[in-house]
Design a protein around this motif. Structure first.
Motif, mmCIF file in Angstrom:
data_model
loop_
_atom_site.group_PDB
_atom_site.id
_atom_site.type_symbol
_atom_site.label_atom_id
_atom_site.label_comp_id
_atom_site.label_asym_id
_atom_site.label_seq_id
_atom_site.Cartn_x
_atom_site.Cartn_y
_atom_site.Cartn_z
ATOM 1 N N GLN A 230 16.474 20.521 9.791
ATOM 2 C CA GLN A 230 15.241 19.791 10.076
ATOM 3 C C GLN A 230 14.578 19.266 8.805
ATOM 4 O O GLN A 230 14.116 18.120 8.764
ATOM 5 C CB GLN A 230 14.271 20.699 10.837
ATOM 6 C CG GLN A 230 12.960 20.014 11.230
ATOM 7 C CD GLN A 230 12.067 20.926 12.044
ATOM 8 O OE1 GLN A 230 12.505 21.935 12.571
ATOM 9 N NE2 GLN A 230 10.800 20.554 12.165
ATOM 10 N N TRP A 234 19.262 16.420 7.854
ATOM 11 C CA TRP A 234 19.182 15.185 8.629
ATOM 12 C C TRP A 234 18.502 14.076 7.838
ATOM 13 O O TRP A 234 18.820 12.888 8.025
ATOM 14 C CB TRP A 234 18.466 15.414 9.958
ATOM 15 C CG TRP A 234 19.248 16.224 10.951
ATOM 16 C CD1 TRP A 234 18.846 17.350 11.607
ATOM 17 C CD2 TRP A 234 20.583 15.968 11.419
ATOM 18 N NE1 TRP A 234 19.836 17.820 12.438
ATOM 19 C CE2 TRP A 234 20.914 16.991 12.352
ATOM 20 C CE3 TRP A 234 21.539 14.986 11.142
ATOM 21 C CZ2 TRP A 234 22.149 17.051 12.988
ATOM 22 C CZ3 TRP A 234 22.771 15.046 11.778
ATOM 23 C CH2 TRP A 234 23.065 16.055 12.693
ATOM 24 N N SER A 235 17.583 14.437 6.949
ATOM 25 C CA SER A 235 16.972 13.432 6.066
ATOM 26 C C SER A 235 18.011 12.837 5.126
ATOM 27 O O SER A 235 18.036 11.620 4.903
ATOM 28 C CB SER A 235 15.839 14.055 5.246
ATOM 29 O OG SER A 235 14.795 14.505 6.069
ATOM 30 N N TYR A 236 18.869 13.704 4.572
ATOM 31 C CA TYR A 236 19.948 13.206 3.719
ATOM 32 C C TYR A 236 20.867 12.276 4.518
ATOM 33 O O TYR A 236 21.303 11.229 4.027
ATOM 34 C CB TYR A 236 20.777 14.361 3.155
ATOM 35 C CG TYR A 236 20.010 15.398 2.363
ATOM 36 C CD1 TYR A 236 18.747 15.137 1.835
ATOM 37 C CD2 TYR A 236 20.554 16.665 2.136
ATOM 38 C CE1 TYR A 236 18.056 16.093 1.117
ATOM 39 C CE2 TYR A 236 19.877 17.626 1.406
ATOM 40 C CZ TYR A 236 18.631 17.339 0.908
ATOM 41 O OH TYR A 236 17.959 18.289 0.178
ATOM 42 N N TRP A 237 21.180 12.696 5.742
ATOM 43 C CA TRP A 237 22.073 11.911 6.594
ATOM 44 C C TRP A 237 21.481 10.530 6.876
ATOM 45 O O TRP A 237 22.190 9.519 6.841
ATOM 46 C CB TRP A 237 22.312 12.678 7.895
ATOM 47 C CG TRP A 237 23.249 12.005 8.848
ATOM 48 C CD1 TRP A 237 24.612 12.118 8.901
ATOM 49 C CD2 TRP A 237 22.887 11.120 9.915
ATOM 50 N NE1 TRP A 237 25.123 11.350 9.930
ATOM 51 C CE2 TRP A 237 24.083 10.733 10.561
ATOM 52 C CE3 TRP A 237 21.667 10.617 10.384
ATOM 53 C CZ2 TRP A 237 24.087 9.868 11.651
ATOM 54 C CZ3 TRP A 237 21.674 9.752 11.470
ATOM 55 C CH2 TRP A 237 22.875 9.389 12.083
ATOM 56 N N ASN A 238 20.169 10.488 7.150
ATOM 57 C CA ASN A 238 19.512 9.208 7.439
ATOM 58 C C ASN A 238 19.547 8.266 6.243
ATOM 59 O O ASN A 238 19.681 7.055 6.401
ATOM 60 C CB ASN A 238 18.060 9.438 7.864
ATOM 61 C CG ASN A 238 17.938 9.969 9.284
ATOM 62 O OD1 ASN A 238 18.769 9.662 10.123
ATOM 63 N ND2 ASN A 238 16.926 10.773 9.539
ATOM 64 N N ARG A 239 19.420 8.822 5.040
ATOM 65 C CA ARG A 239 19.335 7.981 3.841
ATOM 66 C C ARG A 239 20.694 7.663 3.229
ATOM 67 O O ARG A 239 20.913 6.559 2.746
ATOM 68 C CB ARG A 239 18.481 8.678 2.782
ATOM 69 C CG ARG A 239 17.009 8.697 3.087
ATOM 70 C CD ARG A 239 16.223 9.255 1.932
ATOM 71 N NE ARG A 239 14.791 9.205 2.182
ATOM 72 C CZ ARG A 239 13.862 9.576 1.306
ATOM 73 N NH1 ARG A 239 14.241 10.028 0.123
ATOM 74 N NH2 ARG A 239 12.591 9.499 1.600
ATOM 75 N N GLY A 241 23.976 8.857 4.592
ATOM 76 C CA GLY A 241 25.163 8.943 5.418
ATOM 77 C C GLY A 241 25.649 10.378 5.575
ATOM 78 O O GLY A 241 24.945 11.337 5.252
ATOM 79 N N ARG A 261 28.830 14.245 14.029
ATOM 80 C CA ARG A 261 27.585 13.524 13.759
ATOM 81 C C ARG A 261 27.388 13.295 12.263
ATOM 82 O O ARG A 261 26.545 12.491 11.880
ATOM 83 C CB ARG A 261 26.392 14.308 14.317
ATOM 84 C CG ARG A 261 26.386 14.391 15.837
ATOM 85 C CD ARG A 261 25.145 15.100 16.333
ATOM 86 N NE ARG A 261 23.933 14.376 15.958
ATOM 87 C CZ ARG A 261 22.703 14.851 16.128
ATOM 88 N NH1 ARG A 261 22.534 16.063 16.662
ATOM 89 N NH2 ARG A 261 21.663 14.156 15.767
#
Length: 281
Positions: A230, A234-239, A241, A261
């Motif tokens: 949380q 997921w923040s790393y993933w959003n920015r 990949g 994912r």
């Protein structure tokens, strides 16, 4: 080292019936000899911290604080050399360093007739020689050195271990000739939440594309992993990949469920990295 949820629950259940002492850690190693010492120590620490969070509020009521302070005063009046605070913490099943903080804050509040600054409390806990009372300084020191899960000494050890594994990961990336940008470089560019390393050229691990790697010098249990997902992953993933998280002391294998994912879990540096050069070859 990966554990099944059942294996982890068995360890956690055992820890629920022992006190958080170094003696209990030795019993834990004897009970689960097939598990690595570092994995057991990480689980031991995390389970105790969960317990402290569950009971934290009851130790910080005005009544509890005053009771602890008066028991401390009465105890040192009888024998100033006895480990009064440490024994009190063990008796009420609370972390010694946190008990020391409660009593120190109450002492300073009485002395200064005001609520002391948090920075002052932290400074005195790190260096008890700053405490303007020799007896209390000794009591706080005893709590700090005998607390295996909390306090400034434990914080320093955790920070050093975390840094050590980041350095280890950097060396492994260099050994593999992988080009990367480190966290400090990203922060300098204005990023706030960043993984430890971003790969300038993505690689593939076990058939999954990896753009970044995060190092965690801890065991990945359910609560800590969900919090990391949380707050960080997921923040790393959003920015940036999809990426890879290395839990150096292992994790619950059922948590490795977000591969499709874009978040892959490992308990060591991957040996089967496929680079663009390999793919072209």
């Amino acid at each position: 080292m990966k554990l099944t949820k059942a294996q982890y629950d068995e360890i956690a259940q055992f820890l629920g019936h022992v006190q958080p002492t170094r003696q209990s850690l030795r019993k834990l190693k004897e009970k689960f000899p097939s598990q690595s010492q570092s994995t057991l120590l990480s689980i031991f620490s995390q389970e105790y911290q969960k317990q402290i969070k569950r009971t934290h509020a009851k130790h910080h009521t005005a009544e509890a604080i005053e009771t602890y302070y008066q028991r401390y005063l009465n105890g040192v009046m009888r024998n100033a050399a006895a480990p009064v605070l440490l024994e009190l913490a063990n008796e009420v099943d609370f972390a010694p360093s946190l008990m020391a903080r409660i009593v120190l804050e109450r002492f300073l509040q009485e002395k200064e007739q005001a609520i002391p600054f948090k920075t002052l409390i932290n400074s005195m806990l790190r260096d008890p020689s700053q405490i303007p009372d020799g007896v209390l300084a000794n009591q706080v020191y005893q709590c700090t050195v005998n607390d295996c899960c909390y306090g400034p000494l434990v914080d320093c050890i955790k920070h050093a271990i975390g840094h050590e594994h980041e350095v280890l990961l950097r060396e492994m990336l260099l050994e593999k000739n992988l080009s990367f940008i480190a966290e400090d470089q990203l922060r300098a560019k204005g990023y706030d939440k960043t993984p430890d390393f971003i790969l300038e050229v993505p690689v593939a691990v076990e058939g999954h594309i990896i753009h970044w790697i995060e190092s965690k010098a801890s065991f990945g249990d359910e609560s800590s992993h969900q919090a990391y997902l949380q707050d960080q992953f997921w923040s790393y993933w959003n920015r940036f990949g999809p990426g890879l998280v290395i839990y150096w002391y292992g994790f619950i294998e059922e948590l490795d469920c977000h591969r499709e994912r874009g978040i892959l879990l490992k308990d060591c540096f991957p040996t089967d990295i496929v680079t663009l050069r390999h793919s072209m070859a």
